[in-house]
Design a protein around this motif. Structure first.
Motif, PDB file in Angstrom:
ATOM      1  N   GLU A  66       0.837  -1.236   0.041  1.00  0.00           N
ATOM      2  CA  GLU A  66       0.293  -0.105  -0.012  1.00  0.00           C
ATOM      3  C   GLU A  66       0.926   1.770  -0.171  1.00  0.00           C
ATOM      4  O   GLU A  66       0.527   1.916  -0.492  1.00  0.00           O
ATOM      5  CB  GLU A  66      -0.910   0.365   1.348  1.00  0.00           C
ATOM      6  CG  GLU A  66      -2.675  -1.069   1.464  1.00  0.00           C
ATOM      7  CD  GLU A  66      -2.613  -1.401   2.433  1.00  0.00           C
ATOM      8  OE1 GLU A  66      -2.778  -0.510   3.270  1.00  0.00           O
ATOM      9  OE2 GLU A  66      -4.195  -1.947   2.552  1.00  0.00           O
ATOM     10  N   SER A  67       2.403   1.372   0.122  1.00  0.00           N
ATOM     11  CA  SER A  67       3.038   2.305   0.577  1.00  0.00           C
ATOM     12  C   SER A  67       3.542   2.759  -0.668  1.00  0.00           C
ATOM     13  O   SER A  67       3.726   4.037  -0.383  1.00  0.00           O
ATOM     14  CB  SER A  67       3.906   1.862   1.368  1.00  0.00           C
ATOM     15  OG  SER A  67       3.635   2.384   2.978  1.00  0.00           O
ATOM     16  N   ALA A  68       4.332   1.565  -1.588  1.00  0.00           N
ATOM     17  CA  ALA A  68       4.777   2.180  -2.348  1.00  0.00           C
ATOM     18  C   ALA A  68       4.355   2.698  -3.899  1.00  0.00           C
ATOM     19  O   ALA A  68       4.949   3.732  -3.993  1.00  0.00           O
ATOM     20  CB  ALA A  68       5.458   0.690  -2.957  1.00  0.00           C
ATOM     21  N   PRO A  69       2.403   2.675  -3.860  1.00  0.00           N
ATOM     22  CA  PRO A  69       2.025   3.665  -4.818  1.00  0.00           C
ATOM     23  C   PRO A  69       1.621   5.044  -4.089  1.00  0.00           C
ATOM     24  O   PRO A  69       2.251   5.630  -5.075  1.00  0.00           O
ATOM     25  CB  PRO A  69       0.740   2.663  -4.986  1.00  0.00           C
ATOM     26  CG  PRO A  69       0.789   1.755  -4.661  1.00  0.00           C
ATOM     27  CD  PRO A  69       2.045   1.235  -3.673  1.00  0.00           C
ATOM     28  N   ARG A  70       1.403   5.257  -3.273  1.00  0.00           N
ATOM     29  CA  ARG A  70       2.039   6.263  -2.476  1.00  0.00           C
ATOM     30  C   ARG A  70       3.162   7.086  -2.148  1.00  0.00           C
ATOM     31  O   ARG A  70       2.843   7.955  -2.327  1.00  0.00           O
ATOM     32  CB  ARG A  70       1.628   5.948  -0.748  1.00  0.00           C
ATOM     33  CG  ARG A  70      -0.426   5.999  -0.274  1.00  0.00           C
ATOM     34  CD  ARG A  70      -0.508   5.964   0.458  1.00  0.00           C
ATOM     35  NE  ARG A  70      -1.694   5.532   0.837  1.00  0.00           N
ATOM     36  CZ  ARG A  70      -2.644   5.016   1.503  1.00  0.00           C
ATOM     37  NH1 ARG A  70      -2.046   5.208   3.061  1.00  0.00           N
ATOM     38  NH2 ARG A  70      -3.590   3.945   2.303  1.00  0.00           N
ATOM     39  N   ILE A  71       3.999   6.125  -2.267  1.00  0.00           N
ATOM     40  CA  ILE A  71       5.472   6.812  -2.204  1.00  0.00           C
ATOM     41  C   ILE A  71       5.751   7.375  -3.606  1.00  0.00           C
ATOM     42  O   ILE A  71       5.853   8.891  -3.800  1.00  0.00           O
ATOM     43  CB  ILE A  71       6.026   5.933  -1.713  1.00  0.00           C
ATOM     44  CG1 ILE A  71       6.645   6.115  -0.811  1.00  0.00           C
ATOM     45  CG2 ILE A  71       7.637   6.494  -2.116  1.00  0.00           C
ATOM     46  CD1 ILE A  71       7.706   4.828  -0.240  1.00  0.00           C
ATOM     47  N   GLY A  72       5.524   6.742  -5.179  1.00  0.00           N
ATOM     48  CA  GLY A  72       5.714   7.413  -6.300  1.00  0.00           C
ATOM     49  C   GLY A  72       4.699   8.379  -6.213  1.00  0.00           C
ATOM     50  O   GLY A  72       4.675   9.674  -7.308  1.00  0.00           O
ATOM     51  N   ALA A  73       3.049   8.466  -5.525  1.00  0.00           N
ATOM     52  CA  ALA A  73       1.932   9.507  -6.228  1.00  0.00           C
ATOM     53  C   ALA A  73       2.911  10.694  -5.703  1.00  0.00           C
ATOM     54  O   ALA A  73       2.771  11.709  -5.812  1.00  0.00           O
ATOM     55  CB  ALA A  73       0.775   9.319  -5.667  1.00  0.00           C
TER      56      ALA A  73
END
Length: 117
Positions: A70-77
């Protein structure tokens, strides 16, 4: 005995730093608006991109994501949003640098907060 004197010097240096920050804040009332606008523009051009990327990346990853998936896409965004806002902040800084002698809109900042630092 040397450990105590090192801590004393560290505390003294910290107090002196805090006192100088207070003096700088008090002295900003004496700075002409055009010079303040120029300084704001230079700071936003120099630090706009990295500070916006850091701010937006941190704000998106502090949401309620519990797993790495869940955190990886948020970091990219957050990085993408920070990059976009960093470019906007740098453009605002360039406008401030180019127009600092021209007093329009009472030299208010184009973006809030005034500095991204």
């Amino acid at each position: 005995m040397r450990g105590r004197s090192g801590g004393t010097w560290l505390a003294l240096a910290s107090m002196m730093t805090l006192a100088s920050v207070g003096r700088v804040h008090a002295a900003t009332a004496d700075v002409p608006r055009a010079v303040w606008k120029l300084g704001r523009g230079v700071a936003n051009v120099a630090f706009g991109l990295p500070s916006e990327v850091a701010r937006h990346t941190m704000s998106t990853t502090t949401d309620d994501g519990n797993s790495v998936g869940e955190s990886a896409p948020r970091i990219g965004a957050g990085v993408l949003a920070g990059f976009a806002w960093g470019m906007v902040r740098m453009a605002s800084g360039l406008i401030d640098v180019a127009t600092f002698p021209v007093p329009f809109a009472d030299n208010r900042p184009l973006l809030e907060p005034e500095f991204a630092l």
